[in-house]
Design a protein around this motif. Structure first.
Motif, PDB file in Angstrom:
ATOM      1  N   ARG A   4       0.846  -1.385  -0.081  1.00 47.88           N
ATOM      2  CA  ARG A   4      -0.064  -0.506  -0.030  1.00 47.88           C
ATOM      3  C   ARG A   4       0.581   0.789   0.051  1.00 47.88           C
ATOM      4  O   ARG A   4      -0.092   2.084  -0.858  1.00 47.88           O
ATOM      5  CB  ARG A   4      -1.017   0.270   1.065  1.00 47.88           C
ATOM      6  CG  ARG A   4      -1.942  -1.205   1.133  1.00 47.88           C
ATOM      7  CD  ARG A   4      -3.521  -0.902   2.168  1.00 47.88           C
ATOM      8  NE  ARG A   4      -2.964  -0.686   3.459  1.00 47.88           N
ATOM      9  CZ  ARG A   4      -2.544  -1.475   4.523  1.00 47.88           C
ATOM     10  NH1 ARG A   4      -2.748  -2.280   4.562  1.00 47.88           N
ATOM     11  NH2 ARG A   4      -2.431  -1.252   5.462  1.00 47.88           N
ATOM     12  N   MET A   5       2.122   1.051   0.150  1.00 44.79           N
ATOM     13  CA  MET A   5       2.953   2.283   0.608  1.00 44.79           C
ATOM     14  C   MET A   5       3.838   2.473  -0.626  1.00 44.79           C
ATOM     15  O   MET A   5       4.920   2.970  -0.396  1.00 44.79           O
ATOM     16  CB  MET A   5       3.639   2.642   2.187  1.00 44.79           C
ATOM     17  CG  MET A   5       2.805   2.079   3.428  1.00 44.79           C
ATOM     18  SD  MET A   5       1.604   4.264   2.882  1.00 44.79           S
ATOM     19  CE  MET A   5       2.954   5.593   3.124  1.00 44.79           C
ATOM     20  N   ASP A   6       3.807   1.471  -1.601  1.00 48.98           N
ATOM     21  CA  ASP A   6       4.856   1.295  -2.436  1.00 48.98           C
ATOM     22  C   ASP A   6       6.154   1.028  -2.199  1.00 48.98           C
ATOM     23  O   ASP A   6       7.297   2.209  -2.381  1.00 48.98           O
ATOM     24  CB  ASP A   6       4.390   2.783  -3.689  1.00 48.98           C
ATOM     25  CG  ASP A   6       5.648   2.165  -4.537  1.00 48.98           C
ATOM     26  OD1 ASP A   6       5.656   0.247  -4.959  1.00 48.98           O
ATOM     27  OD2 ASP A   6       5.924   2.872  -5.546  1.00 48.98           O
ATOM     28  N   ARG A  25       8.285   7.011   3.815  1.00 54.64           N
ATOM     29  CA  ARG A  25       6.669   6.449   3.278  1.00 54.64           C
ATOM     30  C   ARG A  25       7.609   5.011   4.861  1.00 54.64           C
ATOM     31  O   ARG A  25       6.211   4.884   4.727  1.00 54.64           O
ATOM     32  CB  ARG A  25       6.531   6.189   2.047  1.00 54.64           C
ATOM     33  CG  ARG A  25       6.058   6.802   1.565  1.00 54.64           C
ATOM     34  CD  ARG A  25       5.846   6.785  -0.418  1.00 54.64           C
ATOM     35  NE  ARG A  25       6.427   5.156  -0.974  1.00 54.64           N
ATOM     36  CZ  ARG A  25       7.485   5.760  -1.420  1.00 54.64           C
ATOM     37  NH1 ARG A  25       7.710   7.379  -1.782  1.00 54.64           N
ATOM     38  NH2 ARG A  25       7.745   4.830  -2.524  1.00 54.64           N
ATOM     39  N   THR A  26       8.533   4.644   4.525  1.00 59.00           N
ATOM     40  CA  THR A  26       9.099   3.360   5.611  1.00 59.00           C
ATOM     41  C   THR A  26       8.681   4.388   7.147  1.00 59.00           C
ATOM     42  O   THR A  26       7.737   2.898   7.741  1.00 59.00           O
ATOM     43  CB  THR A  26      10.201   3.677   4.985  1.00 59.00           C
ATOM     44  OG1 THR A  26      10.329   2.361   4.494  1.00 59.00           O
ATOM     45  CG2 THR A  26      10.963   2.324   6.106  1.00 59.00           C
ATOM     46  N   ALA A  57       5.151   4.324   7.824  1.00 57.80           N
ATOM     47  CA  ALA A  57       3.861   2.637   7.558  1.00 57.80           C
ATOM     48  C   ALA A  57       4.768   2.161   9.386  1.00 57.80           C
ATOM     49  O   ALA A  57       3.321   1.784   9.891  1.00 57.80           O
ATOM     50  CB  ALA A  57       4.346   2.114   6.695  1.00 57.80           C
ATOM     51  N   THR A 101       3.931  13.443   3.962  1.00 55.07           N
ATOM     52  CA  THR A 101       4.666  13.795   2.348  1.00 55.07           C
ATOM     53  C   THR A 101       5.256  14.890   1.740  1.00 55.07           C
ATOM     54  O   THR A 101       5.525  15.496   0.195  1.00 55.07           O
ATOM     55  CB  THR A 101       2.865  14.646   1.652  1.00 55.07           C
ATOM     56  OG1 THR A 101       2.052  16.131   2.248  1.00 55.07           O
ATOM     57  CG2 THR A 101       1.820  13.862   2.131  1.00 55.07           C
ATOM     58  N   GLN A 123       6.877  13.491  -0.897  1.00 54.43           N
ATOM     59  CA  GLN A 123       7.454  12.487  -1.884  1.00 54.43           C
ATOM     60  C   GLN A 123       6.639  13.732  -3.511  1.00 54.43           C
ATOM     61  O   GLN A 123       5.404  14.290  -3.256  1.00 54.43           O
ATOM     62  CB  GLN A 123       5.747  11.710  -1.387  1.00 54.43           C
ATOM     63  CG  GLN A 123       5.790  11.525   0.143  1.00 54.43           C
ATOM     64  CD  GLN A 123       6.773  10.376  -0.205  1.00 54.43           C
ATOM     65  OE1 GLN A 123       6.810   9.301  -1.346  1.00 54.43           O
ATOM     66  NE2 GLN A 123       7.508  10.613   0.806  1.00 54.43           N
ATOM     67  N   HIS A 148       2.390   9.713  -5.046  1.00 54.97           N
ATOM     68  CA  HIS A 148       3.012   9.002  -3.781  1.00 54.97           C
ATOM     69  C   HIS A 148       2.542   9.838  -2.421  1.00 54.97           C
ATOM     70  O   HIS A 148       1.701   8.382  -1.244  1.00 54.97           O
ATOM     71  CB  HIS A 148       4.656   9.000  -3.324  1.00 54.97           C
ATOM     72  CG  HIS A 148       5.163   7.655  -3.786  1.00 54.97           C
ATOM     73  ND1 HIS A 148       6.313   7.987  -4.910  1.00 54.97           N
ATOM     74  CD2 HIS A 148       4.633   6.450  -3.602  1.00 54.97           C
ATOM     75  CE1 HIS A 148       6.790   6.543  -5.050  1.00 54.97           C
ATOM     76  NE2 HIS A 148       5.412   6.024  -4.965  1.00 54.97           N
ATOM     77  N   GLN A 172      -1.118   8.005  -2.032  1.00 56.01           N
ATOM     78  CA  GLN A 172      -1.211   6.771  -1.627  1.00 56.01           C
ATOM     79  C   GLN A 172      -1.067   6.665   0.199  1.00 56.01           C
ATOM     80  O   GLN A 172      -1.379   6.411   0.793  1.00 56.01           O
ATOM     81  CB  GLN A 172      -0.312   5.854  -2.083  1.00 56.01           C
ATOM     82  CG  GLN A 172       0.238   5.416  -3.186  1.00 56.01           C
ATOM     83  CD  GLN A 172       1.165   4.306  -4.167  1.00 56.01           C
ATOM     84  OE1 GLN A 172       2.157   5.148  -3.872  1.00 56.01           O
ATOM     85  NE2 GLN A 172       0.645   2.924  -4.158  1.00 56.01           N
ATOM     86  N   VAL A 173      -0.219   7.378   0.252  1.00 61.05           N
ATOM     87  CA  VAL A 173       0.013   8.192   1.283  1.00 61.05           C
ATOM     88  C   VAL A 173      -1.693   8.943   2.019  1.00 61.05           C
ATOM     89  O   VAL A 173      -1.946   8.217   3.224  1.00 61.05           O
ATOM     90  CB  VAL A 173       0.844   9.387   1.765  1.00 61.05           C
ATOM     91  CG1 VAL A 173       0.800   9.611   3.100  1.00 61.05           C
ATOM     92  CG2 VAL A 173       2.136   9.163   1.684  1.00 61.05           C
ATOM     93  N   ALA A 197      -4.317   6.324   2.336  1.00 59.88           N
ATOM     94  CA  ALA A 197      -3.131   4.671   3.631  1.00 59.88           C
ATOM     95  C   ALA A 197      -3.479   5.549   5.491  1.00 59.88           C
ATOM     96  O   ALA A 197      -4.453   4.810   6.155  1.00 59.88           O
ATOM     97  CB  ALA A 197      -1.475   5.087   3.863  1.00 59.88           C
TER      98      ALA A 197
END
Length: 229
Positions: free
Chosen positions: A123-125, A144-145, A148, A164, A167, A171, A174-175, A178
């Motif tokens: 989900r977070m690529d 993103r790590t 997550a 963000t 990003q 992305h 995606q954030v 999530a």
């Protein structure tokens, strides 16, 4: 039957915070009061230097206010040390560089003995770089790590500082997805941000200006509430 609102998950009362001492002292927050309920996305907006990161750190319990009090679930924020309760993704990401991306993301779950979330990396690529040491990834991937990792336990409260900032457009989407998914599962998300795309999807927007809370409002998605300090 009582129509009283539920107690606040986050209760910030008359908080003032000063960095430094003596002639070098700078007050970055002034008499801030705000209450936030459960299961909402709250955007903390304002220019750089307005006090957003300081308020995030106080709510996350990594430091105590100079005056006033910050309580989460009725307890002083500084007393909470369980990432299933309060998780933080700071601007300085605090990853363990020699661990892989997957190990960093799942570290809170591994330490707690909680089953891993097999879908969170995708989900977070992050799936394609899951086995790469975190220090060998880009700043956006590291951010993103860290995000997550903050969400992996489905915490009651996630405090995210500019998640963000590094990003690209795809992305960011995606954030945002999530965060909304986490809110849908019951997590309250407090995010300090300049990003209009995050502010637009927030249930509540709190505006800080020179350390003073100017206002806030509730949206249709949750029971959070903000008020001027």
């Amino acid at each position: 039957m009582s129509n009283a609102p539920p107690p606040a998950l986050v209760d910030v009362q008359a908080v003032t915070h000063t960095h430094g001492r003596g002639a070098a002292a700078v007050t970055v927050l002034h008499e801030v009061t705000v209450e936030i309920g459960g299961g909402v996305l709250v955007a903390l907006a304002g220019r750089s230097g307005s006090g957003k990161s300081t308020l995030c750190h106080l709510v996350a319990g990594v430091m105590a206010p100079t005056a006033g009090q910050v309580r989460v679930k009725g307890e002083p924020a500084t007393a909470l040390r369980d990432w299933a309760g309060v998780a933080l993704a700071p601007q300085r990401l605090a990853l363990v560089g020699e661990l892989t991306v997957a190990e960093n993301v799942h570290l809170p779950a591994l330490l707690r003995g909680t089953p891993l979330d097999p879908d969170l990396l995708a989900r977070m690529d992050l799936e394609r770089i899951a086995q790469r040491p975190a220090r060998e990834t880009s700043l956006g991937e590291q951010q993103r790590t860290a995000l997550a990792r903050a969400l992996v336990l489905g915490p009651e409260l996630a405090v995210l500082d500019e998640p963000t900032a590094h990003q690209d457009d795809g992305h960011v989407e995606q954030v945002v997805a999530a965060l909304r998914e986490s809110v849908g599962r019951g997590t309250t998300v407090l995010v300090a941000t300049h990003d209009a795309r995050l502010i637009e999807v927030a249930d509540i927007v709190l505006n800080l200006h020179s350390g003073r809370l100017l206002g806030g409002g509730g949206g249709p998605h949750g029971n959070g509430r903000g008020r001027n300090g």
